[in-house]
Design a protein around this motif. Structure first.
Motif, PDB file in Angstrom:
ATOM      1  N   LEU A  46       0.830  -1.201   0.000  1.00 38.50           N
ATOM      2  CA  LEU A  46       0.000   0.000   0.000  1.00 38.50           C
ATOM      3  C   LEU A  46       0.867   1.255   0.000  1.00 38.50           C
ATOM      4  O   LEU A  46       0.613   2.204  -0.760  1.00 38.50           O
ATOM      5  CB  LEU A  46      -0.919  -0.013   1.222  1.00 38.50           C
ATOM      6  CG  LEU A  46      -1.774   1.232   1.459  1.00 38.50           C
ATOM      7  CD1 LEU A  46      -2.715   1.468   0.292  1.00 38.50           C
ATOM      8  CD2 LEU A  46      -2.559   1.098   2.764  1.00 38.50           C
ATOM      9  N   ALA A  47       1.910   1.271   0.837  1.00 42.26           N
ATOM     10  CA  ALA A  47       2.802   2.430   0.917  1.00 42.26           C
ATOM     11  C   ALA A  47       3.474   2.706  -0.425  1.00 42.26           C
ATOM     12  O   ALA A  47       3.569   3.860  -0.867  1.00 42.26           O
ATOM     13  CB  ALA A  47       3.855   2.200   2.000  1.00 42.26           C
ATOM     14  N   ILE A  48       3.936   1.656  -1.082  1.00 38.08           N
ATOM     15  CA  ILE A  48       4.597   1.805  -2.385  1.00 38.08           C
ATOM     16  C   ILE A  48       3.630   2.369  -3.421  1.00 38.08           C
ATOM     17  O   ILE A  48       3.970   3.275  -4.194  1.00 38.08           O
ATOM     18  CB  ILE A  48       5.155   0.445  -2.855  1.00 38.08           C
ATOM     19  CG1 ILE A  48       6.292  -0.003  -1.935  1.00 38.08           C
ATOM     20  CG2 ILE A  48       5.629   0.520  -4.302  1.00 38.08           C
ATOM     21  CD1 ILE A  48       6.680  -1.451  -2.123  1.00 38.08           C
ATOM     22  N   ASP A  49       2.407   1.840  -3.432  1.00 36.79           N
ATOM     23  CA  ASP A  49       1.421   2.287  -4.419  1.00 36.79           C
ATOM     24  C   ASP A  49       0.997   3.731  -4.175  1.00 36.79           C
ATOM     25  O   ASP A  49       0.743   4.482  -5.121  1.00 36.79           O
ATOM     26  CB  ASP A  49       0.204   1.360  -4.399  1.00 36.79           C
ATOM     27  CG  ASP A  49       0.522  -0.023  -4.954  1.00 36.79           C
ATOM     28  OD1 ASP A  49       1.511  -0.139  -5.704  1.00 36.79           O
ATOM     29  OD2 ASP A  49      -0.204  -0.978  -4.629  1.00 36.79           O
ATOM     30  N   ILE A  50       0.909   4.143  -2.911  1.00 41.77           N
ATOM     31  CA  ILE A  50       0.582   5.536  -2.599  1.00 41.77           C
ATOM     32  C   ILE A  50       1.726   6.446  -3.034  1.00 41.77           C
ATOM     33  O   ILE A  50       1.514   7.521  -3.597  1.00 41.77           O
ATOM     34  CB  ILE A  50       0.302   5.707  -1.092  1.00 41.77           C
ATOM     35  CG1 ILE A  50      -0.980   4.956  -0.703  1.00 41.77           C
ATOM     36  CG2 ILE A  50       0.167   7.185  -0.728  1.00 41.77           C
ATOM     37  CD1 ILE A  50      -1.217   4.883   0.791  1.00 41.77           C
ATOM     38  N   GLY A  53       1.494   6.427  -6.795  1.00 37.27           N
ATOM     39  CA  GLY A  53       0.208   6.736  -7.403  1.00 37.27           C
ATOM     40  C   GLY A  53      -0.267   5.652  -8.350  1.00 37.27           C
ATOM     41  O   GLY A  53      -0.963   5.923  -9.333  1.00 37.27           O
ATOM     42  N   SER A  54       0.108   4.409  -8.061  1.00 35.50           N
ATOM     43  CA  SER A  54      -0.278   3.286  -8.923  1.00 35.50           C
ATOM     44  C   SER A  54      -1.544   2.631  -8.383  1.00 35.50           C
ATOM     45  O   SER A  54      -2.230   3.194  -7.531  1.00 35.50           O
ATOM     46  CB  SER A  54       0.863   2.282  -9.030  1.00 35.50           C
ATOM     47  OG  SER A  54       1.337   1.914  -7.755  1.00 35.50           O
ATOM     48  N   HIS A  55      -1.862   1.424  -8.847  1.00 31.82           N
ATOM     49  CA  HIS A  55      -3.097   0.749  -8.457  1.00 31.82           C
ATOM     50  C   HIS A  55      -2.828  -0.283  -7.362  1.00 31.82           C
ATOM     51  O   HIS A  55      -1.964  -1.144  -7.508  1.00 31.82           O
ATOM     52  CB  HIS A  55      -3.750   0.077  -9.666  1.00 31.82           C
ATOM     53  CG  HIS A  55      -4.406   1.047 -10.591  1.00 31.82           C
ATOM     54  ND1 HIS A  55      -3.685   1.840 -11.458  1.00 31.82           N
ATOM     55  CD2 HIS A  55      -5.715   1.378 -10.766  1.00 31.82           C
ATOM     56  CE1 HIS A  55      -4.523   2.613 -12.144  1.00 31.82           C
ATOM     57  NE2 HIS A  55      -5.753   2.352 -11.742  1.00 31.82           N
ATOM     58  N   PHE A  56      -3.599  -0.186  -6.285  1.00 36.82           N
ATOM     59  CA  PHE A  56      -3.449  -1.095  -5.153  1.00 36.82           C
ATOM     60  C   PHE A  56      -4.220  -2.383  -5.417  1.00 36.82           C
ATOM     61  O   PHE A  56      -5.312  -2.370  -5.987  1.00 36.82           O
ATOM     62  CB  PHE A  56      -3.962  -0.423  -3.883  1.00 36.82           C
ATOM     63  CG  PHE A  56      -3.771  -1.223  -2.629  1.00 36.82           C
ATOM     64  CD1 PHE A  56      -2.537  -1.769  -2.318  1.00 36.82           C
ATOM     65  CD2 PHE A  56      -4.817  -1.423  -1.745  1.00 36.82           C
ATOM     66  CE1 PHE A  56      -2.345  -2.506  -1.158  1.00 36.82           C
ATOM     67  CE2 PHE A  56      -4.643  -2.147  -0.581  1.00 36.82           C
ATOM     68  CZ  PHE A  56      -3.403  -2.694  -0.290  1.00 36.82           C
ATOM     69  N   LEU A  57      -3.641  -3.498  -5.014  1.00 37.97           N
ATOM     70  CA  LEU A  57      -4.226  -4.829  -5.206  1.00 37.97           C
ATOM     71  C   LEU A  57      -4.471  -5.130  -6.682  1.00 37.97           C
ATOM     72  O   LEU A  57      -5.298  -5.961  -7.040  1.00 37.97           O
ATOM     73  CB  LEU A  57      -5.535  -4.982  -4.418  1.00 37.97           C
ATOM     74  CG  LEU A  57      -5.435  -4.801  -2.900  1.00 37.97           C
ATOM     75  CD1 LEU A  57      -6.806  -4.934  -2.258  1.00 37.97           C
ATOM     76  CD2 LEU A  57      -4.461  -5.806  -2.287  1.00 37.97           C
ATOM     77  N   GLY A  58      -3.746  -4.413  -7.539  1.00 36.85           N
ATOM     78  CA  GLY A  58      -3.815  -4.680  -8.966  1.00 36.85           C
ATOM     79  C   GLY A  58      -4.877  -3.925  -9.721  1.00 36.85           C
ATOM     80  O   GLY A  58      -4.865  -3.913 -10.952  1.00 36.85           O
ATOM     81  N   VAL A  62      -5.246   4.707  -6.757  1.00 36.21           N
ATOM     82  CA  VAL A  62      -4.623   5.269  -5.561  1.00 36.21           C
ATOM     83  C   VAL A  62      -4.167   6.691  -5.861  1.00 36.21           C
ATOM     84  O   VAL A  62      -3.611   6.962  -6.921  1.00 36.21           O
ATOM     85  CB  VAL A  62      -3.409   4.419  -5.125  1.00 36.21           C
ATOM     86  CG1 VAL A  62      -2.672   5.079  -3.972  1.00 36.21           C
ATOM     87  CG2 VAL A  62      -3.858   3.022  -4.721  1.00 36.21           C
ATOM     88  N   GLN A  63      -4.409   7.595  -4.916  1.00 35.74           N
ATOM     89  CA  GLN A  63      -3.941   8.964  -5.073  1.00 35.74           C
ATOM     90  C   GLN A  63      -2.473   9.056  -4.649  1.00 35.74           C
ATOM     91  O   GLN A  63      -2.095   8.550  -3.590  1.00 35.74           O
ATOM     92  CB  GLN A  63      -4.790   9.919  -4.224  1.00 35.74           C
ATOM     93  CG  GLN A  63      -4.465  11.374  -4.470  1.00 35.74           C
ATOM     94  CD  GLN A  63      -5.425  12.330  -3.789  1.00 35.74           C
ATOM     95  OE1 GLN A  63      -5.185  13.525  -3.748  1.00 35.74           O
ATOM     96  NE2 GLN A  63      -6.518  11.812  -3.251  1.00 35.74           N
ATOM     97  N   LYS A  64      -1.661   9.677  -5.474  1.00 37.57           N
ATOM     98  CA  LYS A  64      -0.239   9.835  -5.161  1.00 37.57           C
ATOM     99  C   LYS A  64      -0.082  10.871  -4.059  1.00 37.57           C
ATOM    100  O   LYS A  64      -0.428  12.041  -4.226  1.00 37.57           O
ATOM    101  CB  LYS A  64       0.527  10.265  -6.412  1.00 37.57           C
ATOM    102  CG  LYS A  64       2.026  10.384  -6.207  1.00 37.57           C
ATOM    103  CD  LYS A  64       2.717  10.771  -7.505  1.00 37.57           C
ATOM    104  CE  LYS A  64       4.209  10.934  -7.305  1.00 37.57           C
ATOM    105  NZ  LYS A  64       4.885  11.332  -8.563  1.00 37.57           N
ATOM    106  N   LEU A  65       0.436  10.437  -2.911  1.00 37.41           N
ATOM    107  CA  LEU A  65       0.551  11.303  -1.744  1.00 37.41           C
ATOM    108  C   LEU A  65       1.848  11.007  -0.997  1.00 37.41           C
ATOM    109  O   LEU A  65       2.443   9.938  -1.151  1.00 37.41           O
ATOM    110  CB  LEU A  65      -0.635  11.072  -0.792  1.00 37.41           C
ATOM    111  CG  LEU A  65      -2.031  11.420  -1.311  1.00 37.41           C
ATOM    112  CD1 LEU A  65      -3.092  10.800  -0.415  1.00 37.41           C
ATOM    113  CD2 LEU A  65      -2.220  12.929  -1.391  1.00 37.41           C
ATOM    114  N   GLY A  66       2.250  11.952  -0.165  1.00 38.22           N
ATOM    115  CA  GLY A  66       3.389  11.712   0.708  1.00 38.22           C
ATOM    116  C   GLY A  66       3.020  10.701   1.772  1.00 38.22           C
ATOM    117  O   GLY A  66       1.974  10.815   2.417  1.00 38.22           O
TER     118      GLY A  66
END
Length: 339
Positions: A46-50, A53-58, A62-66
């Protein structure tokens, strides 16, 4: 201090942050799960995808955030090995902390000094909050209340990992009562996510409920080799049943077409009448059973599911009483049997 409704409607509030579509928004989210089922891999993913800004669980946007990740049960070396295993080499502003010796309230000042970070992941709640007794209602509520107030005041998302008690992994009891100190947890968190997976199985399930989301029950796949979670679809409806609920469904189906009194169901199930009433009411809300005008209970027709593989399901439903409709995978075509 209160406010008039007409004045309330004139106020402008910050737009909610949807960290993960349909699943996580700003506020306090709890991720519950048994030990060693992949919770830490879940939130690291989840942290990597945030961060990217990629897609979580495929598949979930996901919104790209700090993002700040408090990995309090790990070392920097272990997190590095995990990131390497996941094949992640490009990062933006994701920040790692492996220790936290301060009081919870100090998190507010810490985050105010890092204003670009809008998501905080805490692994685990007990380590971060230094809770001595997770079944102590007052202690749990106080810790979670502080985290929630920080999240609300700063308009951020705080996601904390917590352990479930024994029995949740196997499906016994109500999944919402699974967290240690669950009474305090469920009353304080904005969203509760529970991960379940049987040992040595790749099949998992995610259940979630919250103030700003619809109730969720998704089927997941755990790739042990790649250490990645993926969403494989909505869980079959009968997977929603706990062991106790399945016992009662079996009793009612065996008695069909005759309906049963609560006392008869309780006797057959080997449970108290009050406990049986509570289970039946919950199942009624879920659409599995119906209470007749005479106070008798009967099972509704359910959809049965047979697993043919990781991504293929055969769903059998009855149209009327005689025509079976078979749906394979996501194929919309149906084959009707003879009447």
């Amino acid at each position: 201090m209160g406010i008039l409704f007409k004045d309330l409607m004139q106020k402008v509030f910050p737009t909610a942050i949807w960290v993960v579509e349909k699943l996580i928004t700003n506020g306090l989210t709890l991720v519950l799960g048994a030990s060693k089922i992949g919770k830490s891999w879940f939130v690291l993913q989840l942290a990597i995808d945030i961060d990217n800004g990629s897609h979580f669980l495929g598949e979930l946007a996901v919104q790209k955030l700090g993002i700040i990740y408090f990995a309090l049960e790990d070392t920097e070396a272990r997190i590095q090995r995990r990131l390497t295993k996941l094949g992640i080499v490009v990062f933006n502003d994701a920040w790692l902390e492996t220790t936290w010796e301060k009081e919870i309230i100090k998190l507010k000042t810490y985050l105010q000094d890092k204003p670009k970070y809008k998501v905080v992941i805490i692994d685990t709640l007990q380590k971060f909050a230094k809770i001595s007794d997770l079944n102590a209602y007052g202690e749990v509520v106080k810790a979670l209340g502080l985290l929630k107030s920080i999240a609300d005041e700063l308009g951020i998302a705080i996601i904390a990992i917590h352990h479930t008690r024994k029995g949740v992994e196997s499906g016994t009891g109500d999944w919402m009562d699974g967290g240690l100190g669950s009474m305090g947890i469920n009353g304080t968190a904005d969203c509760t996510i529970t991960l379940t997976r049987k040992r040595e199985s790749s099949e998992g399930f995610l259940r979630a409920t919250g103030r700003d989301i619809e109730d969720i029950h998704w089927a997941l796949n755990w790739d042990k080799k790649l250490c990645i979670w993926t969403k494989t679809g909505n869980a079959p409806k009968n997977k929603l049943l706990s062991v106790d609920q399945q016992i009662i469904i079996d009793i009612l189906q065996q008695s069909a077409p005759e309906s049963l009194e609560t006392s008869d169901i309780a006797k057959k199930a080997g449970k108290s009448e009050q406990n049986t009433i509570n289970i039946l009411k919950r199942m009624g809300n879920m659409g599995f059973v119906t209470k007749t005008s005479r106070g008798l209970w009967s099972a509704n027709k359910l959809t049965n599911s047979l697993s043919l593989g990781e991504n293929e399901l055969v769903n059998l439903a009855l149209i009327g009483d005689k025509i079976p409709v078979v749906t394979i995978g996501n194929n919309e075509n149906t084959n009707q049997g003879a009447k």
